[in-house]
Design a protein around this motif. Structure first.
Motif, PDB file in Angstrom:
ATOM      1  N   VAL A   1     -16.464 -28.538  23.681  1.00  0.00           N
ATOM      2  CA  VAL A   1     -17.094 -29.809  23.313  1.00  0.00           C
ATOM      3  C   VAL A   1     -16.376 -30.357  22.084  1.00  0.00           C
ATOM      4  O   VAL A   1     -16.201 -29.651  21.086  1.00  0.00           O
ATOM      5  CB  VAL A   1     -18.598 -29.616  23.020  1.00  0.00           C
ATOM      6  N   VAL A   2     -15.968 -31.632  22.162  1.00  0.00           N
ATOM      7  CA  VAL A   2     -15.194 -32.219  21.070  1.00  0.00           C
ATOM      8  C   VAL A   2     -15.973 -33.285  20.302  1.00  0.00           C
ATOM      9  O   VAL A   2     -15.593 -33.632  19.179  1.00  0.00           O
ATOM     10  CB  VAL A   2     -13.872 -32.829  21.592  1.00  0.00           C
TER      11      VAL A   2
ATOM     12  N   VAL B   1     -21.361 -34.962  29.256  1.00  0.00           N
ATOM     13  CA  VAL B   1     -22.571 -34.302  29.729  1.00  0.00           C
ATOM     14  C   VAL B   1     -23.755 -34.845  28.948  1.00  0.00           C
ATOM     15  O   VAL B   1     -23.776 -34.786  27.711  1.00  0.00           O
ATOM     16  CB  VAL B   1     -22.482 -32.771  29.529  1.00  0.00           C
ATOM     17  N   GLY B   2     -24.740 -35.386  29.664  1.00  0.00           N
ATOM     18  CA  GLY B   2     -25.935 -35.897  29.016  1.00  0.00           C
ATOM     19  C   GLY B   2     -26.923 -34.784  28.726  1.00  0.00           C
ATOM     20  O   GLY B   2     -26.941 -33.758  29.404  1.00  0.00           O
TER      21      GLY B   2
ATOM     22  N   GLY C   1     -31.509 -36.636  30.699  1.00  0.00           N
ATOM     23  CA  GLY C   1     -32.891 -36.543  31.140  1.00  0.00           C
ATOM     24  C   GLY C   1     -33.648 -35.587  30.262  1.00  0.00           C
ATOM     25  O   GLY C   1     -33.069 -34.700  29.652  1.00  0.00           O
ATOM     26  N   THR C   2     -34.923 -35.764  30.167  1.00  0.00           N
ATOM     27  CA  THR C   2     -35.722 -34.934  29.266  1.00  0.00           C
ATOM     28  C   THR C   2     -35.784 -33.492  29.726  1.00  0.00           C
ATOM     29  O   THR C   2     -36.151 -32.620  28.958  1.00  0.00           O
ATOM     30  CB  THR C   2     -37.138 -35.492  29.159  1.00  0.00           C
ATOM     31  N   ALA C   3     -35.405 -33.203  30.982  1.00  0.00           N
ATOM     32  CA  ALA C   3     -35.527 -31.835  31.498  1.00  0.00           C
ATOM     33  C   ALA C   3     -34.354 -30.957  31.097  1.00  0.00           C
ATOM     34  O   ALA C   3     -34.482 -29.737  31.081  1.00  0.00           O
ATOM     35  CB  ALA C   3     -35.663 -31.848  33.016  1.00  0.00           C
ATOM     36  N   ARG C   4     -33.208 -31.540  30.781  1.00  0.00           N
ATOM     37  CA  ARG C   4     -32.007 -30.727  30.585  1.00  0.00           C
ATOM     38  C   ARG C   4     -31.826 -30.304  29.130  1.00  0.00           C
ATOM     39  O   ARG C   4     -31.880 -31.107  28.213  1.00  0.00           O
ATOM     40  CB  ARG C   4     -30.763 -31.491  31.033  1.00  0.00           C
ATOM     41  N   VAL C   5     -31.543 -29.012  28.973  1.00  0.00           N
ATOM     42  CA  VAL C   5     -31.121 -28.480  27.686  1.00  0.00           C
ATOM     43  C   VAL C   5     -29.641 -28.134  27.802  1.00  0.00           C
ATOM     44  O   VAL C   5     -29.242 -27.390  28.698  1.00  0.00           O
ATOM     45  CB  VAL C   5     -31.914 -27.221  27.293  1.00  0.00           C
ATOM     46  N   VAL C   6     -28.838 -28.674  26.917  1.00  0.00           N
ATOM     47  CA  VAL C   6     -27.415 -28.340  26.859  1.00  0.00           C
ATOM     48  C   VAL C   6     -27.191 -27.457  25.638  1.00  0.00           C
ATOM     49  O   VAL C   6     -27.588 -27.807  24.525  1.00  0.00           O
ATOM     50  CB  VAL C   6     -26.539 -29.599  26.781  1.00  0.00           C
TER      51      VAL C   6
ATOM     52  N   ARG D   1     -25.315 -37.554  24.646  1.00  0.00           N
ATOM     53  CA  ARG D   1     -24.348 -36.901  25.526  1.00  0.00           C
ATOM     54  C   ARG D   1     -23.309 -36.201  24.661  1.00  0.00           C
ATOM     55  O   ARG D   1     -23.146 -36.509  23.466  1.00  0.00           O
ATOM     56  CB  ARG D   1     -23.663 -37.908  26.448  1.00  0.00           C
ATOM     57  N   VAL D   2     -22.591 -35.235  25.256  1.00  0.00           N
ATOM     58  CA  VAL D   2     -21.471 -34.586  24.578  1.00  0.00           C
ATOM     59  C   VAL D   2     -20.204 -34.856  25.385  1.00  0.00           C
ATOM     60  O   VAL D   2     -20.248 -34.966  26.617  1.00  0.00           O
ATOM     61  CB  VAL D   2     -21.688 -33.058  24.415  1.00  0.00           C
ATOM     62  N   LEU D   3     -19.096 -34.967  24.677  1.00  0.00           N
ATOM     63  CA  LEU D   3     -17.798 -35.199  25.301  1.00  0.00           C
ATOM     64  C   LEU D   3     -16.988 -33.919  25.212  1.00  0.00           C
ATOM     65  O   LEU D   3     -16.933 -33.281  24.154  1.00  0.00           O
ATOM     66  CB  LEU D   3     -17.061 -36.349  24.614  1.00  0.00           C
ATOM     67  N   CYS D   4     -16.352 -33.545  26.324  1.00  0.00           N
ATOM     68  CA  CYS D   4     -15.612 -32.278  26.408  1.00  0.00           C
ATOM     69  C   CYS D   4     -14.110 -32.539  26.441  1.00  0.00           C
ATOM     70  O   CYS D   4     -13.661 -33.643  26.748  1.00  0.00           O
ATOM     71  CB  CYS D   4     -16.041 -31.500  27.652  1.00  0.00           C
ATOM     72  N   ASP D   5     -13.336 -31.475  26.153  1.00  0.00           N
ATOM     73  CA  ASP D   5     -11.886 -31.647  26.074  1.00  0.00           C
ATOM     74  C   ASP D   5     -11.239 -31.877  27.430  1.00  0.00           C
ATOM     75  O   ASP D   5     -10.064 -32.265  27.498  1.00  0.00           O
ATOM     76  CB  ASP D   5     -11.239 -30.468  25.356  1.00  0.00           C
ATOM     77  N   ASP D   6     -11.975 -31.648  28.523  1.00  0.00           N
ATOM     78  CA  ASP D   6     -11.416 -31.943  29.852  1.00  0.00           C
ATOM     79  C   ASP D   6     -11.691 -33.384  30.278  1.00  0.00           C
ATOM     80  O   ASP D   6     -11.407 -33.765  31.410  1.00  0.00           O
ATOM     81  CB  ASP D   6     -11.973 -30.965  30.892  1.00  0.00           C
TER      82      ASP D   6
END
Length: 428
Positions: free
Chosen positions: A82-83, A100-101, A9-14, A91-96
């Motif tokens: 983050v991998v 996360v978008g 979403g445009t609101a989220r900063v990761v 989105r980012v993919l994590c090692d667990d």
């Protein structure tokens, strides 16, 4: 457990990375209060001030003293690595296994210590991750985990060697000496901290370190790590001379962590390439701190990282802001019964006929001050840089004069004497 894929979403900063830059960015975004902020941190320790690592290693500070201020409650912090970055799906993919978008992604992945190509450092007979494990008793000096590991090794150590005479190496050697262990500092360059100070200041620094129990060797290249059963026993120098050591600290520099960006096909030079709005080639992805390269420069220092984070927080909050680069002031304080302050800023040597050097020195008081003054087109003069060593309690006035490009209203000697009393000086 694998989490469901988030919808970007445009609101989220990761933010990827919980060090100095990532932590500051999260704090500043929370102040603006307009976007959801998720910080993904790989390191196990709570966020801390990396500048204070040597003070923790010396035993002067407990680890919790180096902790950064807590994040505001509206910032969610998760410990994960983050991998991969999926730019198409944002989105980012994590090692667990979770994904996360993001609406906007900020890479604040920092840097890794450089491990010099020393024979015997790695075990070529092994495979996989084991091949890259350091021998027992060999450490980098970059993180709080490194600091804790070195501390745990100290009770079993009788001789330490530190490789690298830059900021980190000098700090590490002084900290180890403060713990009562004999330390030898080996630096390949002509003099200590040769990227920041000149040879005259470096000689005073060398004298100070030797007075605190650090044996200093410059123009000294370590070529091999000596081990028995993957336990360090010493080092061999380029001339064949061998030094005993059961503790070896490698502090020869850092390298931006740009692997995520490179794998995502973002432009990478020394670091992740960003523009004046700290954007990569992907308008939804930014980079700040040690991993970022702006206008050909990777700063690798806390000051620029904080400045970049502040600018990016404004950019991501829709406010006008641009990052035009940082003016570098490097400062190192070596605490002891006789503390020593070192500062370097701007140009530390003249670069043309319009520059002149003004210098005050007093070896007896371990004081050295040199500034570079440049004539301007209107007949005035401006301070363009300098090297200072000694009691610098009132450094601020000099630093502000330089940082603000103020015209000098009096002779530069007045600036130098304003930061402490110096006798027996010379100027030219």
């Amino acid at each position: 457990m694998t989490a469901a894929t988030d919808t970007p979403g445009t609101a989220r900063v990761v933010i990827v990375g919980g060090g100095t830059a990532g932590h500051r960015l999260a704090q500043q975004l929370a102040l603006h209060g307009e976007r959801e902020v998720l910080l993904l941190a790989e390191e196990e320790h709570p966020p801390y001030n990396r500048v204070l690592l040597a003070e923790v290693l010396s035993g002067r500070y407990a680890p919790e003293v180096a902790a950064l201020a807590s994040l505001p409650p509206q910032v969610v912090r998760r410990r994960t690595r983050v991998v991969r970055v999926d730019r198409e799906q944002r989105r980012v993919l994590c090692d667990d296994g979770s994904t996360v978008g993001y609406g906007a992604l900020a890479l604040a992945t920092g840097s890794n210590p450089v491990l010099p190509p020393l024979r015997g450092l790695f075990d070529e007979s092994r495979t996989g991750r084991e091949r890259h494990e350091l021998p027992c008793g060999v450490f980098a000096f970059r993180t709080m985990t490194d600091c804790a590991d070195i501390d745990a090794r100290l009770p079993r150590s009788r001789h330490a060697v530190v490789v690298g005479g830059g900021l980190l190496g000098v700090s590490a050697a002084r900290a180890l000496a403060a713990r009562g262990i004999p330390v030898l500092l080996a630096h390949q360059g002509e003099y200590l901290m040769d990227r920041h100070i000149d040879s005259s200041a470096a000689e005073l620094l060398r004298t100070h370190l030797m007075g605190q129990g650090v044996e200093v060797h410059t123009e000294c290249r370590v070529r091999s790590v000596l081990t028995e059963g993957r336990r360090v026993t010493g080092v061999e120098l380029a001339d064949g001379f061998r030094l005993e050591a059961d503790l070896l600290v490698l502090a020869v520099g850092v390298r931006p962590r740009s692997g995520l960006a490179r794998a995502a096909r973002l432009a990478v030079g020394q670091g992740v390439l960003v523009d004046d709005r700290l954007r990569t080639g992907d308008p939804h992805i930014h980079a700040v701190g040690d991993c970022a390269e702006h206008r050909g420069v990777v700063y690798g220092l806390a000051g620029p990282a904080l400045e970049q984070a502040d600018v990016l927080a404004r950019v991501l909050s829709g406010k006008p802001a641009e990052y035009r680069g940082s003016r570098l002031l490097t400062r190192l304080t070596l605490n002891s019964a006789t503390p020593l302050d070192i500062a370097a800023f701007g140009s530390t040597e003249p670069t043309g006929p319009e520059d002149r050097v003004v210098r005050l020195a007093d070896a007896g008081r371990r004081s050295y001050r040199k500034v570079i003054v440049r004539r301007t087109g209107d007949g005035g003069e401006r301070l363009v840089g300098g090297v200072l060593l000694g009691d610098l309690d009132t450094l601020g006035t000099l630093a502000h004069t330089w940082a603000d490009d103020q015209d000098l209203v009096s002779h530069p000697l007045h600036l130098l004497t304003d930061i402490g009393t110096t006798t027996g000086g010379t100027s030219r």
